[in-house]
Design a protein around this motif. Sequence first.
Motif, PDB file in Angstrom:
ATOM      1  N   LEU A  23       0.628  -1.363  -0.074  1.00  0.00           N
ATOM      2  CA  LEU A  23      -0.006  -0.055   0.191  1.00  0.00           C
ATOM      3  C   LEU A  23       0.974   1.209  -0.032  1.00  0.00           C
ATOM      4  CD1 LEU A  23      -2.851   1.324   0.001  1.00  0.00           C
ATOM      5  CD2 LEU A  23      -2.654   1.045   2.580  1.00  0.00           C
ATOM      6  N   SER A  24       1.862   1.243   0.854  1.00  0.00           N
ATOM      7  CA  SER A  24       2.739   2.662   0.802  1.00  0.00           C
ATOM      8  C   SER A  24       3.453   2.757  -0.429  1.00  0.00           C
ATOM      9  CB  SER A  24       3.861   2.357   1.898  1.00  0.00           C
ATOM     10  OG  SER A  24       4.872   1.356   1.526  1.00  0.00           O
ATOM     11  N   ASN A  33       9.517  13.249  -4.105  1.00  0.00           N
ATOM     12  CA  ASN A  33      10.335  13.265  -2.688  1.00  0.00           C
ATOM     13  C   ASN A  33      10.267  11.956  -1.841  1.00  0.00           C
ATOM     14  OD1 ASN A  33      11.581  15.766  -3.404  1.00  0.00           O
ATOM     15  ND2 ASN A  33       9.912  16.809  -2.881  1.00  0.00           N
ATOM     16  N   TRP A  34       9.453  11.256  -1.992  1.00  0.00           N
ATOM     17  CA  TRP A  34       9.225   9.872  -1.146  1.00  0.00           C
ATOM     18  C   TRP A  34      10.233   8.801  -2.002  1.00  0.00           C
ATOM     19  CZ3 TRP A  34       7.461   4.646  -2.284  1.00  0.00           C
ATOM     20  CH2 TRP A  34       7.081   4.024  -1.175  1.00  0.00           C
ATOM     21  N   PRO A 150      13.925  15.050  -0.383  1.00  0.00           N
ATOM     22  CA  PRO A 150      13.685  13.818  -0.043  1.00  0.00           C
ATOM     23  C   PRO A 150      14.468  13.741   1.355  1.00  0.00           C
ATOM     24  CG  PRO A 150      14.922  13.989  -2.239  1.00  0.00           C
ATOM     25  CD  PRO A 150      14.727  15.525  -1.727  1.00  0.00           C
ATOM     26  N   PRO A 151      13.974  12.481   1.884  1.00  0.00           N
ATOM     27  CA  PRO A 151      14.762  12.094   3.430  1.00  0.00           C
ATOM     28  C   PRO A 151      15.949  11.610   3.092  1.00  0.00           C
ATOM     29  CG  PRO A 151      13.366  10.693   2.815  1.00  0.00           C
ATOM     30  CD  PRO A 151      12.843  11.770   1.741  1.00  0.00           C
ATOM     31  N   GLN A 158       6.322  11.509   5.204  1.00  0.00           N
ATOM     32  CA  GLN A 158       5.177  11.112   5.285  1.00  0.00           C
ATOM     33  C   GLN A 158       4.181  12.445   4.650  1.00  0.00           C
ATOM     34  OE1 GLN A 158       6.351  11.590   8.509  1.00  0.00           O
ATOM     35  NE2 GLN A 158       7.307   9.454   8.715  1.00  0.00           N
ATOM     36  N   PRO A 159       3.200  12.079   3.842  1.00  0.00           N
ATOM     37  CA  PRO A 159       2.367  13.046   3.210  1.00  0.00           C
ATOM     38  C   PRO A 159       1.768  14.162   4.426  1.00  0.00           C
ATOM     39  CG  PRO A 159       1.491  10.879   2.759  1.00  0.00           C
ATOM     40  CD  PRO A 159       2.572  10.773   3.775  1.00  0.00           C
ATOM     41  N   LYS A 160       1.985  15.309   3.933  1.00  0.00           N
ATOM     42  CA  LYS A 160       1.860  16.578   4.651  1.00  0.00           C
ATOM     43  C   LYS A 160       0.119  16.503   5.056  1.00  0.00           C
ATOM     44  CE  LYS A 160       2.126  21.069   6.113  1.00  0.00           C
ATOM     45  NZ  LYS A 160       3.020  21.484   7.150  1.00  0.00           N
TER      46      LYS A 160
END
Length: 385
Positions: A23-24, A33-34, A150-151, A158-160
């Motif tokens: 799902l993610s 940016n994920w 990006p992290p 996580q989404p805003k």
Amino acid sequence: MGDGQVVIDPVGGKRDLDAFIDLSYRLNRDDPNWVAPLRGDMVELLTPGRNPFHEHARVQYFLARQGARVVGRISAHIDELALAQPPEQGMGPGTGNWGLLEAESEPVAHALIARAEEWLRAEGMTRVLAPISLSVWEEPGQLVLGHDHPPTVLMGHQPKRYEGWIESAGYTTAKRLLTYELDITQEFPPLIRRIVQSGHRNDRITLRKVDRSRYEDEAKIIIGILNDAWSGNWGFVPFTETEIAYVGKKMKPLVREDLIMIAELDGEPIAFMMTLPDFNEPLAKTKGKLFPFGWFTLLKWLRKPIGSTVRVPLMGVVRKHRNSRLASQVAFMMIDTIRNASVANYGATRGEIGWILEDNQGMVAIADAIQCTVNREYRIYGKAL
């Protein structure tokens, strides 16, 4: 999202666990940016017997479905070691957690959070700190600042929109976690340079690289300093011996001797600083898949990890020296030494330090002194059950 009632059930079996993980990737694939994690790493994280967190935790995963469609997920968990911590340090008796939240809509998110809370209550918990996925040492907090980049390695993204969904479920801020960035191609301010030079002239202070040929012993020294240095921090949970071995094995491919420093005073280890090349830079290119070509991209980078960014995930000074001038001097010395190595040997131009608790005055002062700026903020929320 289609019509129909949302049904939330515990994850049961491999098919459900696959759906939980998948799902993610679906919900975040359009976020530039994920950084998609390796799927195998996610399986390992969530599986008892493979991740030693499960040895001292009770964990339940939940899936939300609307008809046959998976529309959300959440984990609920209770860390027995966290329950044993003093309540004034954030965790303590009666404190459970949830994390790994993904949802297509706010109603689904609220239903998942309510289901996690119900499970925690049934297990005897009276309050919740969240999101924490799964332990405080992994990806704690909801990202509220820094969605535009990006992290770095081992950081969450996580989404805003989740921020508002969590707050509208009755949660308030318990603690802010900050990360700082700096241009490591620039020299430190003159005062800091003088402090560093003074430290190098002090015969009692020795900085040394870690020795990969003694990797397990070095890991124990670092974790020993960490468990002592962080033991009074908000949210602290100690590492177990099994976790020390596990983390050491996981981290070894990323370890570079010149990027991890141990500081000694009169021959006794008193501080350390761990810096990692940003593995997320090559990882982002794989989209979370090793095959057919992802493994080659990662293997090539691991052999020669050239990139723009390095991250300092952990550093610490033993408690008996924490509030001394020595503590800040040693910290500046380690940062400066590793900064130089990062630029010269790995082509890095940017450093990221964190996360740092918002009220960790010593670390915040060090970050300010070397002219860092806050680039990301994560928020841990609390709620009475």
